[in-house]
Design a protein around this motif. Structure first.
Motif, PDB file in Angstrom:
ATOM      1  N   LEU A 252       2.254   8.190  11.441  1.00  0.00           N
ATOM      2  CA  LEU A 252       2.750   6.903  11.911  1.00  0.00           C
ATOM      3  C   LEU A 252       1.725   5.784  11.716  1.00  0.00           C
ATOM      4  CD1 LEU A 252       4.606   7.966  15.185  1.00  0.00           C
ATOM      5  CD2 LEU A 252       5.624   7.119  13.053  1.00  0.00           C
ATOM      6  N   ALA A 253       0.457   6.137  11.563  1.00  0.00           N
ATOM      7  CA  ALA A 253      -0.586   5.129  11.358  1.00  0.00           C
ATOM      8  C   ALA A 253      -0.616   4.616   9.921  1.00  0.00           C
ATOM      9  CB  ALA A 253      -1.951   5.709  11.729  1.00  0.00           C
ATOM     10  N   THR A 254       0.093   5.269   9.011  1.00  0.00           N
ATOM     11  CA  THR A 254       0.120   4.804   7.632  1.00  0.00           C
ATOM     12  C   THR A 254       0.994   3.562   7.522  1.00  0.00           C
ATOM     13  OG1 THR A 254       2.007   6.201   7.032  1.00  0.00           O
ATOM     14  CG2 THR A 254      -0.198   7.149   6.767  1.00  0.00           C
ATOM     15  N   ARG A 255       0.736   2.766   6.523  1.00  0.00           N
ATOM     16  CA  ARG A 255       1.484   1.518   6.354  1.00  0.00           C
ATOM     17  C   ARG A 255       2.791   1.731   5.585  1.00  0.00           C
ATOM     18  NH1 ARG A 255      -1.063  -4.022   3.665  1.00  0.00           N
ATOM     19  NH2 ARG A 255       0.820  -5.318   3.810  1.00  0.00           N
ATOM     20  N   HIS A 256       2.747   2.543   4.559  1.00  0.00           N
ATOM     21  CA  HIS A 256       3.894   2.670   3.662  1.00  0.00           C
ATOM     22  C   HIS A 256       4.614   4.018   3.803  1.00  0.00           C
ATOM     23  CE1 HIS A 256       2.526  -0.984   1.709  1.00  0.00           C
ATOM     24  NE2 HIS A 256       1.320  -0.445   1.581  1.00  0.00           N
ATOM     25  N   ILE A 257       3.858   5.101   3.949  1.00  0.00           N
ATOM     26  CA  ILE A 257       4.469   6.427   4.088  1.00  0.00           C
ATOM     27  C   ILE A 257       5.374   6.467   5.313  1.00  0.00           C
ATOM     28  CG2 ILE A 257       4.009   8.868   4.486  1.00  0.00           C
ATOM     29  CD1 ILE A 257       3.231   8.175   1.717  1.00  0.00           C
ATOM     30  N   SER A 258       4.893   5.870   6.430  1.00  0.00           N
ATOM     31  CA  SER A 258       5.662   5.931   7.669  1.00  0.00           C
ATOM     32  C   SER A 258       7.018   5.239   7.534  1.00  0.00           C
ATOM     33  CB  SER A 258       4.859   5.303   8.815  1.00  0.00           C
ATOM     34  OG  SER A 258       4.551   3.951   8.537  1.00  0.00           O
ATOM     35  N   ARG A 259       7.076   4.161   6.765  1.00  0.00           N
ATOM     36  CA  ARG A 259       8.346   3.446   6.592  1.00  0.00           C
ATOM     37  C   ARG A 259       9.399   4.324   5.923  1.00  0.00           C
ATOM     38  NH1 ARG A 259       6.126  -2.341   4.208  1.00  0.00           N
ATOM     39  NH2 ARG A 259       4.963  -3.007   6.087  1.00  0.00           N
ATOM     40  N   ARG A 260       8.965   5.178   5.014  1.00  0.00           N
ATOM     41  CA  ARG A 260       9.918   6.056   4.336  1.00  0.00           C
ATOM     42  C   ARG A 260      10.216   7.305   5.156  1.00  0.00           C
ATOM     43  NH1 ARG A 260       7.750   2.608   1.400  1.00  0.00           N
ATOM     44  NH2 ARG A 260       8.656   1.857  -0.556  1.00  0.00           N
ATOM     45  N   ALA A 261       9.295   7.671   6.037  1.00  0.00           N
ATOM     46  CA  ALA A 261       9.490   8.882   6.832  1.00  0.00           C
ATOM     47  C   ALA A 261      10.321   8.626   8.092  1.00  0.00           C
ATOM     48  CB  ALA A 261       8.133   9.463   7.217  1.00  0.00           C
ATOM     49  N   ARG A 262      10.194   7.445   8.693  1.00  0.00           N
ATOM     50  CA  ARG A 262      10.868   7.178   9.973  1.00  0.00           C
ATOM     51  C   ARG A 262      12.368   7.447   9.951  1.00  0.00           C
ATOM     52  NH1 ARG A 262       7.890   4.301  13.865  1.00  0.00           N
ATOM     53  NH2 ARG A 262       5.921   3.434  13.103  1.00  0.00           N
ATOM     54  N   PRO A 263      13.106   7.035   8.918  1.00  0.00           N
ATOM     55  CA  PRO A 263      14.555   7.278   8.941  1.00  0.00           C
ATOM     56  C   PRO A 263      14.927   8.757   8.980  1.00  0.00           C
ATOM     57  CG  PRO A 263      14.008   5.605   7.306  1.00  0.00           C
ATOM     58  CD  PRO A 263      12.721   6.209   7.761  1.00  0.00           C
TER      59      PRO A 263
END
Length: 387
Positions: A252-263
């Motif tokens: 969750l601390a990542t900027r870009h990976i988290s955006r794709r993982a959250r959904p």
């Protein structure tokens, strides 16, 4: 007097390992008219999230299996995204790639189709079968025990003229025959597969994002699950944090990976799995009656995206070299070793150059180690080899 035991079945070549390298070797040898046994142990956790770059289509076409292997079931990859050397995303699309797009593979399907193609070409395919106790005989042949890992009582003994070791990073037959395994680093992957996301736009691009202790990778799988992996060194504290909650917090601390993982849902994660991802190679890729291919010969850091391509290339090249050697060409194996060395040198140049681009954390162990390696162990120049 009891009857003499029946002679062990004889093959020109036994290929140990039913992954891309082993299948490419078996296909090449079968097309050359050799009697081939392809033994696939089917051991270890299932492969997931592996990609094939566009040039792989050419190698599969050379093997005569491009359409049946790539025809359906895989997710096209039309580009890559990276936040490397900068927090901003950089995009590379394959619109103008002369070979077209790459693929995010359904890896079990990919391997099954390759083995089926080897069988259709004339190789005998032994599923769930491990090669054990290789023994070099006085007449120059091999005697091998085949163990049925499925428990069906199919254990048997066979003999052959040559063995191709495609057993992966362990290089079981080559190491047993005296070759030495050399590693370039200790890179380790912590990875997990997220559930499919409802109503998520289909984006087949992969994404890499570096942080202070390593780098992240994510890609959508053909099943619409999402692979998330973190690559770091095993002695660093972050690698010891294998619990699901610690992995979740770092994700969750990542900027870009988290955006794709959250959904895909991050509230109840399973603990990540661990897998070796380091660079490694054998000090020699052939010996008395054996030849190594794929990860057994040279394993590359996943950042290169060259793993399956190299497996297909070395498998095909090993098959050609073994066929030529059985025809009496004593230079064939040395030529094959030179091909593997050239591929490894090109990989080293690219690997070190890419890591040199990330300069934001020069004092963090993960990055300082790689910068030190770049400055103190530069890639070999043309005509040289590295250990």
């Amino acid at each position: 007097m009891s009857p003499a035991p029946a002679p062990a079945p004889a093959y020109d070549v036994v290929v140990a390992g039913g992954g891309p390298a082993g299948c490419a070797a078996a296909l090449t040898l079968a097309h050359a008219g050799r009697t081939v046994l392809l033994a696939d142990a089917g051991s270890g956790p299932p492969k997931a999230g592996e990609a094939l770059v566009s040039m792989g289509r050419l190698l599969l076409a050379d093997l005569g299996v491009a359409e049946p292997v790539l025809g359906s079931g895989h997710l096209p990859c039309h580009g890559n995204l990276s936040a490397w050397g900068s927090p901003e995303l950089h995009a590379v699309d394959f619109l103008h790639d002369p070979y077209g797009h790459g693929w995010h593979l359904d890896r079990p399907l990919f391997d099954r189709r390759l083995r089926a193609a080897a069988g259709a070409a004339g190789a005998e395919v032994a599923e769930h079968t491990a090669v054990r106790s290789p023994s070099r005989q006085s007449d120059g042949t091999w005697r091998l025990a085949l163990r049925d890992r499925a428990g069906g009582g199919g254990d048997r003994t066979v003999c052959c003229r040559w063995v191709v070791d495609a057993t992966g990073r362990g290089a079981a037959i080559a190491v047993r025959s005296g070759a030495r395994r050399r590693t370039g680093d200790q890179l380790t992957a912590l990875h997990l597969t997220l559930d499919p996301a409802p109503q998520t736009p289909l984006d087949g691009r992969s994404l890499v994002e570096s942080d202070e202790d390593g780098w992240w990778y994510t890609a959508l799988l053909p099943s619409r699950h999402r692979l998330v992996a973190y690559f770091t060194d095993p002695d660093l504290p972050v690698a010891a944090a294998r619990g699901a909650e610690r992995f979740r917090r770092r994700l969750l601390a990542t900027r870009h990976i988290s955006r794709r993982a959250r959904p895909h849902g991050l509230t109840t994660l399973r603990p990540p799995r661990r897998a070796a991802a380091h660079s490694a190679h054998l000090d020699r890729v052939h010996g008395d009656g054996w030849t190594a291919a794929g990860d057994a010969a040279a394993a590359f850091d996943p950042l290169s995206s060259q793993g399956i391509l190299t497996a297909l290339y070395t498998g095909l090249s090993a098959g050609q070299a073994v066929d030529a050697r059985l025809h009496g060409d004593r230079a064939a194996l040395a030529d094959y070793a030179a091909k593997v060395s050239t591929a490894r040198t090109a990989y080293q140049h690219g690997h070190r150059a890419v890591h040199a681009q990330e300069t934001r954390w020069p004092d963090r162990p993960f990055w300082s180690r790689r910068q030190w390696s770049f400055h103190h162990n530069p890639p070999p120049t043309k005509g040289e080899t590295s250990s």
